[in-house]
Structures are given as C-alpha cells and as structure tokens.
Design an enzyme around this catalytic site. Structure first.
Site, PDB file in Angstrom:
ATOM      1  N   PHE A 258       0.847  -1.190   0.000  1.00 24.52           N
ATOM      2  CA  PHE A 258       0.000   0.000   0.000  1.00 24.52           C
ATOM      3  C   PHE A 258       0.882   1.239   0.000  1.00 24.52           C
ATOM      4  O   PHE A 258       1.743   1.401   0.860  1.00 24.52           O
ATOM      5  CB  PHE A 258      -0.912   0.019   1.224  1.00 24.52           C
ATOM      6  CG  PHE A 258      -2.073  -0.943   1.155  1.00 24.52           C
ATOM      7  CD1 PHE A 258      -2.127  -1.939   0.195  1.00 24.52           C
ATOM      8  CD2 PHE A 258      -3.113  -0.849   2.063  1.00 24.52           C
ATOM      9  CE1 PHE A 258      -3.188  -2.827   0.128  1.00 24.52           C
ATOM     10  CE2 PHE A 258      -4.188  -1.722   2.019  1.00 24.52           C
ATOM     11  CZ  PHE A 258      -4.220  -2.713   1.057  1.00 24.52           C
ATOM     12  N   GLU A 259       0.647   2.122  -0.952  1.00 28.31           N
ATOM     13  CA  GLU A 259       1.435   3.339  -1.104  1.00 28.31           C
ATOM     14  C   GLU A 259       0.508   4.550  -1.196  1.00 28.31           C
ATOM     15  O   GLU A 259      -0.702   4.441  -1.014  1.00 28.31           O
ATOM     16  CB  GLU A 259       2.325   3.228  -2.349  1.00 28.31           C
ATOM     17  CG  GLU A 259       3.259   2.021  -2.324  1.00 28.31           C
ATOM     18  CD  GLU A 259       4.153   1.918  -3.544  1.00 28.31           C
ATOM     19  OE1 GLU A 259       4.249   2.897  -4.305  1.00 28.31           O
ATOM     20  OE2 GLU A 259       4.761   0.857  -3.741  1.00 28.31           O
TER      21      GLU A 259
END
Length: 368
Positions: A151-152
């Site tokens: 997750f970014e």
C-alpha cells in the site's frame, strides 16, 4: 513499488479452518531469501516475462499488482498483462501451471496488492469484507501461497485522535488488520503474508506519527506501524522499500539519505532494534524477529531512485548480519545473523539489465 520515483515530504507545522488446496502446508523459506516483484499485469517498459521463465534464483515471487476497481470498494482484481501490451503473455492455464511448478520447488508465489497506482482504502466493513472475498477468489483461482501488501500513496493514514499504535482506531487501519487476520484464519499456517511499505510509513515513525499534536504533520507518517505490530505473529516477511525515499532520521537522530550501504543498514536497524514511536507516550515498537525482515532495493539504475551497486547491498547485509563491512553507521544492537534476505523491484528490470542483480546476490546469499 513503482513505475516512477515518488518522494514524500513531511509538513511539520477463533480456530483456523482447514486450508484450501490452493495454499499448501506451511513452507520454510531458505535461511537467506531473494525476493522479487514480477510485472504480471503490465510490462512497464521492462518487457513481460512468463512465470515459467522466471529464474529459480528467486525464492519469493510477488505478482504485481492486484488493484481495486475503485479506491474504497475493496474489490481487488488481478488479470494477466493484455496481449496488446505483452505479446508473449502466456494463457491463464499455463500461468497457473507455472505457479504450481514454482511451489513444487519450494517457491512462494504471492499476489502483491496495491503499488503506485492501486490505492486501497478500506473505509468501511463492507469494503473490508469485499477485500477478503475478492482476494480469496484470486488466491484460489491462481493457486497462490498468500499476499504481499504494498500500500502506497494515500492508502493508509492516521486520524488526528489515533495516537497509540497498539490500539489503532482509524478505519482504514483497523479494517486492513481485520481483513488480513481473516485471510490468515481462512487459509491457516500455509498462508504467507509479506509487506513492502515505504520508509515514510514505517521508519519515519521514529520521529513523526500521524498528524501530530498540532495537526501539522502528514497523517500518513508512520501509518504502517500499527498494521505491522498487530500482525507480527502472522508476518512472513517485512521488506521496506529503501528507495524512492526522502531523508529519514536513524536511531541516532541523524538524517539518513539514499546512496550507499549505510541507508539500508540504518533503515533496517530501526525495525530490528525496535524504536520509540513519536507522539506515542513513550511506547516502544518491539523488535521484529530478524527471520521476518529483509530490505528492498532497486535491481537496476532505471528501476528506482536510490540504486546502489550489488557490492554495496552485500556490504549492508554483512554489516547487519556480522557487523563487518559497515560504513559510517553500525547497528545499535545486533549483529542480526538471522536477517532473512533482500527484496528488489523488480525481476523484470533485472532481466532487462541482464540479470546482473540476481547473478550477484544469489551466490552471495547462499554463502552466508
């Protein structure tokens, strides 16, 4: 994991059910693992590599990427690269057969969820439940061993009142933890869980955590910390992306920057030594087991900012595991001989570069 470099700057002002056949019994990683990301749903300029053609030098293959149909619906989708973009893409049947063949050799083949473009925000329990069901469908269809959480961007952030990493209250954090626990419970001991957060979401938490007491900090700072902590007993590997990173304070309070072996030692030492989380009433994030920890590097100069030659990566591993070959920074505790290995973005970029990274790192890791 990205197709382009991204820099972030802080603005300071029950019982598990029987495991389905798709996930085999618990696996043991080699003592020193080589972990790579395979562009499975896109080419990204590096070219497409059929899974069957991926070198056995790789112990963990993270398929990039599973992405949601919208950021907040939790509906994760994964398809092979379109033939218009990847003329040499294999059929789904051939891909699944290749997954089974890799697993038969002891390899982990996982779905990596997120990436630069795949923003995932589980803001509701409905999205959480859809995440679990859609990810399960992909695992079962492709016979995968588990998932990698990459997750970014704006996937994770902390509410202003969420200041205790041991007891998070932010919906996207709580729902992600719950979803991953559900997947672990469904598949049992054979389910593998890895995470590839950016330094901004982990190591920056030494100094900044969420919006801060005055609300002037970036709420994403340190936002992966409660997820890692809540799932530490289920975590197969944590390999933070030591690339495309801004400067991050190390455990001595000095700002560390990319460009040499030191940065990898400084960033990895934080999670191996443990650290007091900022603005968290002095609570310390306990050290992770070294067998759960690797660190991430670009496989080639064009794969991401922060590339260093494999000899510098090897020096970082030696410094962490033996306290030899250290540059200006030496681990505060350690050495950590059980450090699991090295991750890279990506398998495709490495092969585009003649396989130089794996050819240097595989024999080196085998020698430790």
């Amino acid at each position: 994991m990205k197709t382009a470099a991204v820099l972030f700057v802080v603005a300071i002002a029950g019982c598990a059910s029987a495991a389905p056949a798709a996930v085999n019994a618990a696996r043991a990683l080699p003592a020193k693992a080589l972990i790579g990301y395979l562009h499975a749903s896109f080419a990204n300029g590096a070219g497409y590599i059929p899974l069957a053609n991926v070198s056995d030098d790789w112990d963990v293959i993270n398929l990039s990427f599973g992405e949601p149909t919208s950021p907040t619906d939790g509906n994760i989708q994964f398809t092979l690269c379109p033939a218009t973009e990847c003329p040499n893409v294999e059929s789904e049947a051939a891909f699944i057969a290749a997954v089974d063949a890799k697993k038969a050799k002891g390899k982990l083949v996982q779905l990596s969820i997120g990436g630069q473009n795949g923003q995932v925000q589980l803001t509701t329990t409905t999205a959480r439940d859809k995440f679990v069901s859609s990810v399960s469908a992909i695992i079962d269809k492709f016979h995968l061993t588990g998932v990698d959480i990459d997750f970014e961007g704006h996937s994770l952030s902390l509410d202003a009142t969420d200041v205790d990493f041991e007891n998070p209250t932010t919906a996207v954090i709580v729902n992600l933890i719950s979803a991953l626990k559900s997947l672990k419970s469904k598949y049992g001991a054979g389910f593998t869980l890895t995470m590839a957060p950016e330094t901004f979401f982990v190591q920056l938490g030494v100094t900044y955590y969420g919006p801060g007491p005055w609300g002037g900090q970036d709420p994403r700072a340190g936002a992966f910390i409660p997820v890692i902590h809540a799932l530490r007993d289920s975590l197969t590997l944590l390999h933070v992306q030591d690339y495309n990173s801004g400067s991050i304070p190390d455990l001595n309070g000095n700002w560390a920057s990319m460009g040499g072996s030191d940065f990898h030692v400084q960033m990895t030492d934080i999670v191996l030594n443990g650290f007091t989380v900022a603005n968290n009433n002095g609570k310390k994030f306990p050290p992770l087991n070294p067998a759960q920890v690797a660190f991430g590097v670009p496989s080639a100069q064009f794969a991401g900012n922060g590339y260093v030659d494999p000899t510098a990566v090897q020096a970082a591993v030696n410094c962490l595991t033996k306290k030899t070959s250290c540059a200006s920074y030496s681990p505060k505790a350690g050495p950590y001989p059980g450090l699991r290995g090295v991750m890279t973005w990506s398998i495709n970029w490495d092969e585009y570069n003649g396989g130089a990274f794996r050819k240097a790192m595989r024999p080196f890791l085998n020698s430790l």
